[in-house]
Every structure is written in structure tokens, then in C-alpha cells.
Design a protein around this motif. Structure first.
Motif, short mmCIF file in Angstrom:
data_model
loop_
_atom_site.label_atom_id
_atom_site.label_comp_id
_atom_site.label_asym_id
_atom_site.label_seq_id
_atom_site.Cartn_x
_atom_site.Cartn_y
_atom_site.Cartn_z
N THR A 1 67.40 35.83 28.26
CA THR A 1 67.27 36.93 27.31
C THR A 1 67.11 38.22 28.09
OG1 THR A 1 66.18 37.58 25.24
CG2 THR A 1 64.75 36.98 27.07
N ASP A 2 67.07 39.33 27.34
CA ASP A 2 66.80 40.63 27.96
C ASP A 2 65.30 40.86 28.03
OD1 ASP A 2 69.52 41.23 28.18
OD2 ASP A 2 69.59 42.01 26.12
N LEU A 3 64.84 41.43 29.11
CA LEU A 3 63.43 41.75 29.28
C LEU A 3 63.19 43.17 28.75
CD1 LEU A 3 60.65 40.92 30.46
CD2 LEU A 3 61.38 41.95 32.62
N PRO A 4 62.35 43.34 27.73
CA PRO A 4 62.11 44.69 27.20
C PRO A 4 61.54 45.63 28.26
CG PRO A 4 61.28 43.00 25.70
CD PRO A 4 61.64 42.30 26.98
N ARG A 5 61.90 46.88 28.17
CA ARG A 5 61.47 47.87 29.15
C ARG A 5 59.95 47.95 29.24
NH1 ARG A 5 63.78 52.24 31.59
NH2 ARG A 5 65.72 51.92 30.43
N GLN A 6 59.27 47.87 28.09
CA GLN A 6 57.82 48.06 28.05
C GLN A 6 57.06 46.75 28.05
OE1 GLN A 6 56.66 51.07 28.46
NE2 GLN A 6 58.77 51.89 28.38
N HIS A 7 57.72 45.64 28.33
CA HIS A 7 57.03 44.35 28.27
C HIS A 7 55.96 44.26 29.36
CE1 HIS A 7 56.39 40.07 27.64
NE2 HIS A 7 56.46 39.91 28.96
N SER A 8 54.76 43.83 28.95
CA SER A 8 53.66 43.64 29.91
C SER A 8 53.53 42.15 30.22
CB SER A 8 52.34 44.16 29.32
OG SER A 8 52.42 45.55 29.08
N PRO A 9 53.63 41.77 31.46
CA PRO A 9 53.52 40.34 31.81
C PRO A 9 52.18 39.75 31.42
CG PRO A 9 54.42 41.61 33.64
CD PRO A 9 53.91 42.60 32.64
N ALA A 10 52.18 38.50 30.99
CA ALA A 10 50.95 37.79 30.67
C ALA A 10 50.27 37.35 31.97
CB ALA A 10 51.26 36.59 29.79
N ALA A 11 49.08 36.77 31.84
CA ALA A 11 48.34 36.29 33.00
C ALA A 11 49.18 35.28 33.78
CB ALA A 11 47.03 35.65 32.55
N GLY A 12 49.23 35.45 35.09
CA GLY A 12 50.01 34.56 35.93
C GLY A 12 51.46 34.97 36.10
N GLN A 13 51.91 35.94 35.29
CA GLN A 13 53.28 36.42 35.39
C GLN A 13 53.31 37.76 36.11
OE1 GLN A 13 54.70 36.60 31.36
NE2 GLN A 13 54.63 34.38 31.06
N LEU A 14 54.48 38.14 36.58
CA LEU A 14 54.63 39.43 37.22
C LEU A 14 56.06 39.92 37.04
CD1 LEU A 14 54.88 38.94 41.09
CD2 LEU A 14 54.53 37.02 39.55
N ARG A 15 56.15 41.21 36.99
CA ARG A 15 57.46 41.86 36.84
C ARG A 15 57.90 42.31 38.22
NH1 ARG A 15 59.14 45.20 31.66
NH2 ARG A 15 61.13 46.10 32.34
N VAL A 16 59.05 41.82 38.67
CA VAL A 16 59.52 42.07 40.03
C VAL A 16 60.76 42.94 39.96
CG1 VAL A 16 60.38 41.02 42.14
CG2 VAL A 16 58.60 39.86 40.81
N SER A 17 60.73 44.04 40.70
CA SER A 17 61.86 44.97 40.68
C SER A 17 63.07 44.37 41.39
CB SER A 17 61.47 46.29 41.34
OG SER A 17 61.37 46.12 42.75
N VAL A 18 64.22 44.93 41.09
CA VAL A 18 65.44 44.44 41.71
C VAL A 18 65.40 44.61 43.22
CG1 VAL A 18 66.63 46.67 41.43
CG2 VAL A 18 67.97 44.55 41.57
N ASP A 19 64.67 45.61 43.73
CA ASP A 19 64.58 45.84 45.17
C ASP A 19 63.69 44.80 45.86
OD1 ASP A 19 66.23 48.07 45.04
OD2 ASP A 19 64.55 49.44 44.68
N ASP A 20 62.72 44.28 45.12
CA ASP A 20 61.78 43.32 45.70
C ASP A 20 62.16 41.87 45.46
OD1 ASP A 20 60.17 45.37 46.66
OD2 ASP A 20 58.98 45.47 44.81
N PHE A 21 63.11 41.65 44.57
CA PHE A 21 63.48 40.28 44.23
C PHE A 21 64.42 39.69 45.28
CE2 PHE A 21 66.51 37.38 42.04
CZ PHE A 21 65.61 36.37 41.74
N ARG A 22 64.01 38.52 45.81
CA ARG A 22 64.84 37.82 46.78
C ARG A 22 65.00 36.38 46.30
NH1 ARG A 22 63.21 37.95 52.86
NH2 ARG A 22 61.42 36.82 52.01
N PRO A 23 66.20 35.99 45.88
CA PRO A 23 66.40 34.61 45.43
C PRO A 23 65.97 33.58 46.48
CG PRO A 23 68.31 35.95 44.89
CD PRO A 23 67.43 36.80 45.75
N SER A 24 66.08 33.95 47.75
CA SER A 24 65.72 33.00 48.82
C SER A 24 64.24 32.68 48.83
CB SER A 24 66.14 33.56 50.18
OG SER A 24 65.50 34.80 50.44
N ASP A 25 63.40 33.51 48.16
CA ASP A 25 61.97 33.22 48.09
C ASP A 25 61.65 32.15 47.06
OD1 ASP A 25 61.45 35.06 50.04
OD2 ASP A 25 60.65 36.60 48.71
#
Length: 359
Positions: free
Chosen positions: A320-344
Motif C-alpha cells: 500500500t501507500d504510506l501516508p505522508r503524515q503517518h506516525s509509526p507505532a511502537a517498534g516501527q520506524l520510518r526509514v528514508s530512501v537515503d537510509d534504506f538498504r535492502p542488504s540490511d
């Protein structure tokens, strides 16, 4: 089958260990963590940090799979103090793809005990090593033998296979492990025990292989009872494993218009503990959907299939699409495209990403 008391006679044991050490001096595999026989003879001592790291990585994994990981780890964290000071997430990210992630968590725990409680110095005895997090009897024996040249009995899968064939042991594994260890202990010499341990492992990896052993060029071909009996290829026998059950689940990939991804950090305990991954449902035989937030989730029309030690896993990929203003729940985090590494991501989670990317 040769009587255990006979196989432990000093003359025979010395003769067998001398034979394989002579072979090893010429045929030792060049490995990034290994001190060669010539270097060892010249006074070069193995680095216990590198031996420990390699042994932990090699558990349930092949040498070919480990080499690149070992090079990256030692380039980034060249000493145990460097590893102890590393961020958990960085280590887990570098470990991604090696599997059995509890090993990575214990790697950090052990490094921090050595750095903070033992002044960065590894224990030099089997008993001392055995007290460290994540170090069991096999790893303690391997480090003691290879790093400190102590006559400990090193018994991995390669050594088990060599012993089972050398003495034509028909009893299946894992029940025959104590007998195979007794046989291996009788052959472990006081002279160059570290080189001897590596020689037997190399023999199992290169000549006394699981399928089609090259008996004609084996340094132990003459005394090998399985070769004489024609049973080498069938040994060691193994108790049949029970079929793995299949579990199912859902995995949820949500991406924002700016490229942000919604990820979660899995609990420290359990499968993939401490790793980053996609939010998902429970893994069970009859999994129910558990989306991380209300949205118009759509099936990707593809499934992730992955096998763990004790079960197979099938994951339905939802997007699905992630809303711009969505706040992650406990244990979740929003990772920017610059910080996201599939290899991790661990392999099972990266498979889901690869399916999404393929769409």
C-alpha cells in the motif's frame, strides 16, 4: 569395526596424525582467517579474534558463503574492541544473509564481555572460553586448538564424516557423536594439534566429501576401513529427519511518495531477533491478516517462500501507500530512501522486497 581400545594405541595414533600433517603442509586451504603451516612453523601465531569470528560465522554455513562476510567484518571492525563498540544495527546489517541471527547477537555480547571485562584479551583455556556468551563446546575446542595450539578435540561435521569412514562406524548420527568424539580424541596429537584439527577439517571438505569421496588421493586411504569395505560413500549414516511443517503469514510493504519505507525492529528474542524487517503477521499454520495500519492493502500476487531450520514459511506480500503524515507505532520506524538498504534486511525480508521491486 575396529575396537576403540585398539584405535587409541599410541603408535597407530601418532602414525595417522603424522600422515595427515604431512599432507596438510602441502595441501592446506588458503583461508582469510588461517595462519598457514609454513607461517605457523615460522612463529606466526593465529589471532584469536579472527579465529573466533570465523568459527561463529561458519556455524551452519559454508566457507564459500562466509569469506566475503569475514572480509567485510574485519575491514570494518579489525579488533574485538572495535566490534564491541559497534552499533547493534550496524552489526546486524552486515550479518544479514548469513542466517541464524542469534549468532550475531551473541557475537556482540561476547565482544563486549571481552572488551569490557577482560581488557580485550580472549581467555586462553577451553574452560575460560566456554564461559563466554555464544561459545559452546565445539567453538571453545576450535579456538583452543587453532588459536592456542592446545590438544582439544575438534568435532565438526567434516571431522565426524572422516572418523565415521576411517573406522567404518555404521551407527547413525547424532547418536554416534560420542563414539566419533572418542575416536577423534585418540588421534589428536600433542604436537601441532591446531594444524592437525584444521588438517582433518580440510580433508573432510576437499577429499572425504559427503558425495563421491576421492579415496584414491586420500592420505588415509590405506588405513580407512570404510574404503576397504566399500561403504565410504554411505557413511556417516544419519537418523531420518521428520518432515518440516509449513507455516504461513502476511508481510506488509508500505512506501510513501517521497520514498520512505515503514519497517519494524523485531524483538531481540526469537527468529530474526533484533533485525529490521517489514511489519507482518504471526507465522502459523492458519495465519490471519494483521496490517500495521488501516489502508487499502493489495496483494502483490506473489508469495515469499523461505525455509528455516525447523519449518518452511510462505508469506503473502501485501502493499500500500504510506501516508505522508503517518506516525509509526511502537517498534516501527520510518526509514528514508537515503537510509534504506535492502542488504540490511534478513534474507526472507529481502525476498519480499525483491518481489515488490520485480513488479
Amino acid at each position: 569395526m575396529r575396537d576403540l581400545n585398539d584405535c587409541a594405541q599410541n603408535d597407530e595414533a601418532v602414525g595417522l596424525s603424522d600422515q595427515i600433517l604431512t599432507w596438510y603442509d602441502v595441501n592446506a586451504r588458503p583461508l582469510p582467517w588461517r595462519v598457514s603451516p609454513a607461517e605457523r612453523a615460522g612463529g606466526v601465531a593465529p589471532d584469536p579474534y579472527r579465529i573466533w569470528l570465523s568459527e561463529v560465522m561458519l556455524q551452519q554455513t559454508t566457507v564459500a558463503a562466509v569469506k566475503d562476510y569475514f572480509h567485510r567484518f574485519t575491514a570494518r571492525w579489525p579488533t574485538v574492541q572495535d566490534l564491541a563498540a559497534a552499533e547493534d544495527g550496524a552489526v546486524m546489517g552486515e550479518w544479514a544473509g548469513l542466517g541464524y541471527y542469534a549468532r550475531a547477537r551473541n557475537l556482540l555480547k561476547c565482544a563486549r564481555v571481552i572488551a569490557n571485562e577482560q581488557a580485550g584479551v580472549f581467555p586462553t583455556t577451553y574452560d575460560g572460553l566456554l564461559k563466554l556468551p555464544g561459545i559452546g563446546p565445539y567453538t571453545a575446542a576450535a579456538i583452543s586448538s587453532i588459536a592456542y595450539d592446545l590438544p582439544e578435540t575438534v568435532l565438526d561435521g567434516n571431522v565426524e564424516r572422516v572418523m565415521a569412514r576411517l573406522y567404518n562406524i555404521d551407527a547413525p548420527l547424532p547418536g554416534s557423536k560420542p563414539q566419533l568424539k572418542t575416536l577423534a580424541a585418540a588421534l589428536t596429537p600433542d604436537r601441532r594439534p591446531g594444524d592437525y584439527a584444521q588438517a582433518v577439517m580440510d580433508l573432510g571438505a576437499t577429499i572425504c566429501s559427503p558425495k563421491s569421496p576421492a579415496c584414491g588421493i586420500c592420505p588415509w586411504r590405506a588405513p580407512c576401513l570404510a574404503r576397504s569395505a566399500g561403504t565410504a560413500q554411505a557413511l556417516p549414516r544419519k537418523t531420518p529427519k521428520k518432515p518440516k511443517p509449513t507455516r504461513r503469514g502476511f508481510v506488509y510493504l508500505a512506501r510513501a511518495a517521497n520514498g520512505d519505507w515503514l519497517l519494524e525492529r523485531r524483538p531481540d528474542k526469537g527468529l530474526l531477533g533484533g533485525m529490521l524487517g517489514w511489519p507482518g503477521s504471526e507465522w502459523c499454520e492458519t495465519a490471519a491478516p494483521e496490517p500495521p495500519f488501516a489502508s487499502d492493502w493489495q496483494s502483490l500476487g506473489a508469495e515469499v517462500r523461505h525455509s528455516f531450520t525447523h519449518f518452511h514459511l510462505i508469506l503473502q506480500v501485501m502493499v500500500t501507500d504510506l501516508p505522508r503524515q503517518h506516525s509509526p507505532a511502537a517498534g516501527q520506524l520510518r526509514v528514508s530512501v537515503d537510509d534504506f538498504r535492502p542488504s540490511d534486511l534478513p534474507t526472507v525480508m529481502r525476498k519480499a522486497f525483491d518481489l515488490w521491486q520485480g513488479q
